[in-house]
Design a protein around this motif. Structure first.
Motif, mmCIF file in Angstrom:
data_model
loop_
_atom_site.group_PDB
_atom_site.id
_atom_site.type_symbol
_atom_site.label_atom_id
_atom_site.label_comp_id
_atom_site.label_asym_id
_atom_site.label_seq_id
_atom_site.Cartn_x
_atom_site.Cartn_y
_atom_site.Cartn_z
ATOM 1 N N ILE A 100 40.299 33.637 25.438
ATOM 2 C CA ILE A 100 39.459 33.831 24.259
ATOM 3 C C ILE A 100 38.985 32.464 23.782
ATOM 4 N N MET A 101 37.681 32.342 23.530
ATOM 5 C CA MET A 101 37.123 31.134 22.939
ATOM 6 C C MET A 101 36.296 31.534 21.728
ATOM 7 N N VAL A 102 36.648 30.971 20.570
ATOM 8 C CA VAL A 102 35.901 31.208 19.338
ATOM 9 C C VAL A 102 35.386 29.864 18.836
ATOM 10 N N THR A 103 34.073 29.728 18.762
ATOM 11 C CA THR A 103 33.488 28.438 18.403
ATOM 12 C C THR A 103 33.106 28.436 16.923
ATOM 13 N N SER A 104 34.075 28.059 16.098
ATOM 14 C CA SER A 104 33.881 28.067 14.652
ATOM 15 C C SER A 104 33.544 26.697 14.084
ATOM 16 N N ALA A 105 33.704 25.640 14.867
ATOM 17 C CA ALA A 105 33.370 24.301 14.370
ATOM 18 C C ALA A 105 31.881 24.234 14.053
ATOM 19 N N GLY A 106 31.553 23.690 12.905
ATOM 20 C CA GLY A 106 30.147 23.608 12.531
ATOM 21 C C GLY A 106 29.890 22.538 11.486
ATOM 22 N N THR A 132 29.153 23.915 20.877
ATOM 23 C CA THR A 132 29.355 25.270 21.399
ATOM 24 C C THR A 132 29.202 25.277 22.910
ATOM 25 N N PHE A 133 28.178 24.616 23.400
ATOM 26 C CA PHE A 133 27.950 24.512 24.850
ATOM 27 C C PHE A 133 29.150 23.896 25.558
ATOM 28 N N HIS A 134 29.651 22.782 25.057
ATOM 29 C CA HIS A 134 30.778 22.106 25.706
ATOM 30 C C HIS A 134 32.001 23.019 25.794
ATOM 31 N N CYS A 135 32.326 23.665 24.685
ATOM 32 C CA CYS A 135 33.562 24.454 24.640
ATOM 33 C C CYS A 135 33.459 25.724 25.475
ATOM 34 N N VAL A 136 32.325 26.385 25.414
ATOM 35 C CA VAL A 136 32.159 27.604 26.213
ATOM 36 C C VAL A 136 32.112 27.268 27.688
ATOM 37 N N GLN A 137 31.362 26.248 28.065
ATOM 38 C CA GLN A 137 31.263 25.900 29.481
ATOM 39 C C GLN A 137 32.612 25.475 30.045
ATOM 40 N N ALA A 138 33.422 24.798 29.238
ATOM 41 C CA ALA A 138 34.737 24.358 29.706
ATOM 42 C C ALA A 138 35.688 25.529 29.912
ATOM 43 N N SER A 139 35.551 26.576 29.100
ATOM 44 C CA SER A 139 36.506 27.691 29.162
ATOM 45 C C SER A 139 36.101 28.807 30.111
ATOM 46 N N ILE A 140 34.839 28.900 30.451
ATOM 47 C CA ILE A 140 34.344 29.987 31.311
ATOM 48 C C ILE A 140 35.068 30.060 32.666
ATOM 49 N N ARG A 150 36.815 36.835 26.406
ATOM 50 C CA ARG A 150 36.128 37.137 25.152
ATOM 51 C C ARG A 150 35.643 35.818 24.551
ATOM 52 N N ILE A 151 34.340 35.751 24.310
ATOM 53 C CA ILE A 151 33.744 34.586 23.657
ATOM 54 C C ILE A 151 33.051 35.073 22.391
ATOM 55 N N VAL A 152 33.396 34.455 21.275
ATOM 56 C CA VAL A 152 32.731 34.749 20.009
ATOM 57 C C VAL A 152 32.203 33.447 19.440
ATOM 58 N N THR A 153 30.894 33.357 19.297
ATOM 59 C CA THR A 153 30.293 32.188 18.661
ATOM 60 C C THR A 153 30.055 32.505 17.188
ATOM 61 N N ILE A 154 30.138 31.485 16.364
ATOM 62 C CA ILE A 154 29.828 31.643 14.946
ATOM 63 C C ILE A 154 28.462 31.007 14.703
ATOM 64 N N PRO A 198 27.016 35.985 12.646
ATOM 65 C CA PRO A 198 26.292 35.126 11.708
ATOM 66 C C PRO A 198 26.722 35.442 10.273
ATOM 67 N N PRO A 199 27.637 34.678 9.721
ATOM 68 C CA PRO A 199 28.134 34.977 8.369
ATOM 69 C C PRO A 199 27.070 34.697 7.303
ATOM 70 N N SER A 200 27.270 35.323 6.163
ATOM 71 C CA SER A 200 26.463 34.999 4.990
ATOM 72 C C SER A 200 27.286 35.266 3.742
ATOM 73 N N GLY A 201 27.199 34.369 2.776
ATOM 74 C CA GLY A 201 27.896 34.573 1.518
ATOM 75 C C GLY A 201 29.406 34.552 1.646
ATOM 76 N N ILE A 202 29.920 33.678 2.495
ATOM 77 C CA ILE A 202 31.368 33.573 2.696
ATOM 78 C C ILE A 202 31.886 32.383 1.879
ATOM 79 N N ASP A 203 32.920 32.620 1.111
ATOM 80 C CA ASP A 203 33.510 31.560 0.289
ATOM 81 C C ASP A 203 34.402 30.689 1.166
#
Length: 265
Positions: A100-106, A132-140, A150-154, A198-203
């Motif tokens: 599983i790779m979740v790319t939450s860094a932003g 996002t490219f670096h992390c997904v490509q490294a884990s694929i 499972r890959i989930v991008t934020i 794609p989040p919106s209105g998240i505290d």
């Protein structure tokens, strides 16, 4: 430890994965990433907390371990490909292949379009898109070898509706959405799903920092613009991530799952 059965998601695959999947979450030391780390650890996944703040990442890993979960931490600048691969080697040594790779860094940015500097443009694009490219490509490769992933991008609702005063941010997140869709088609036949939230209105701490700088209205004003009447939390995003990473979501790929209280439909 148990490892996943190759080919899950195909006809005849088991209904559930073995416990203890290996999950990497970037930007895992705060905000949505922090909630995602705790949520995946809470269902028994072995979590690698990656963050540019290494001390904070280790604190999160310690919290997870104290709660009975399994976690490791690494200081990772996702714009640095060598650092990503070094952190991945640590994950391999401690837990095994990534499933599983979740790319939450932003990184967010605010400026009138004509005042966006080259430096600001490239920095936002570098973190949000190249990271996002670096992390997904490294884990694929791990997922391809295991026949499951499972890959989930934020991404961001800004990429769906357009947001003036932050065009560099909007452009970077729009590219993440496009990347997600392309990856989903490229790897669907290999047991790997790729979706974006794609989040919106998240505290989050990031939104509060933007409010403090005068770039976003306060929570009360923001809540009035959301149909459900209140802001979301990191836990709301984490719940969606847990679902998208589940076996039940194996027929869902290339999708944009808005977690936004109805503010973008």
């Amino acid at each position: 430890m148990n490892s996943p059965t190759p080919g899950a998601g195909a006809p005849g695959a088991p209904a559930e994965r073995a416990a203890g999947r290996v999950a990497v979450i970037t930007g895992g030391a705060s905000g949505m990433g922090l909630s995602i780390c705790h949520a995946l650890a809470g269902i028994g996944d072995r979590v690698a907390v990656w963050d540019i703040d290494g001390a904070a990442a280790e604190r999160v890993a310690e919290e997870i371990r104290a709660a009975g979960g399994t976690a490791t931490a690494a200081e990772v600048d996702v714009t640095d490909r060598a650092a990503v691969h070094e952190a991945l080697r640590k994950v391999h040594a401690e837990f095994g292949p990534v499933q599983i790779m979740v790319t939450s860094a932003g990184l967010v940015g605010f400026a009138p379009f004509t005042e966006i500097t080259d430096e600001a443009w490239h920095r936002v694009i570098d973190v949000n898109l190249h990271g996002t490219f670096h992390c997904v490509q490294a884990s694929i490769p791990d997922m391809l070898a295991g026949g499951w992933g499972r890959i989930v991008t934020i991404s961001s609702s800004s990429a769906q509706r357009g947001s003036p005063g932050m065009i560099h941010y909007t452009a970077s997140k729009g590219a993440v959405v496009a990347m997600t869709k392309g990856l989903a088609r490229e790897y669907a036949s290999r047991g790997i799903t790729v979706n974006t939230i794609p989040p919106s209105g998240i505290d989050t701490p990031m939104s509060r920092n933007s409010q403090a700088a005068g770039n976003l209205p306060d929570n009360e004003v923001m809540a009035k613009a959301i149909p459900v009447g209140h802001l979301g939390t990191g836990e709301d995003i984490a719940a969606a991530v847990v679902f998208l990473c589940s076996e039940q979501a194996g027929y869902i790929t290339g999708q944009v799952l808005g977690v936004n209280g109805g503010s973008v439909i």
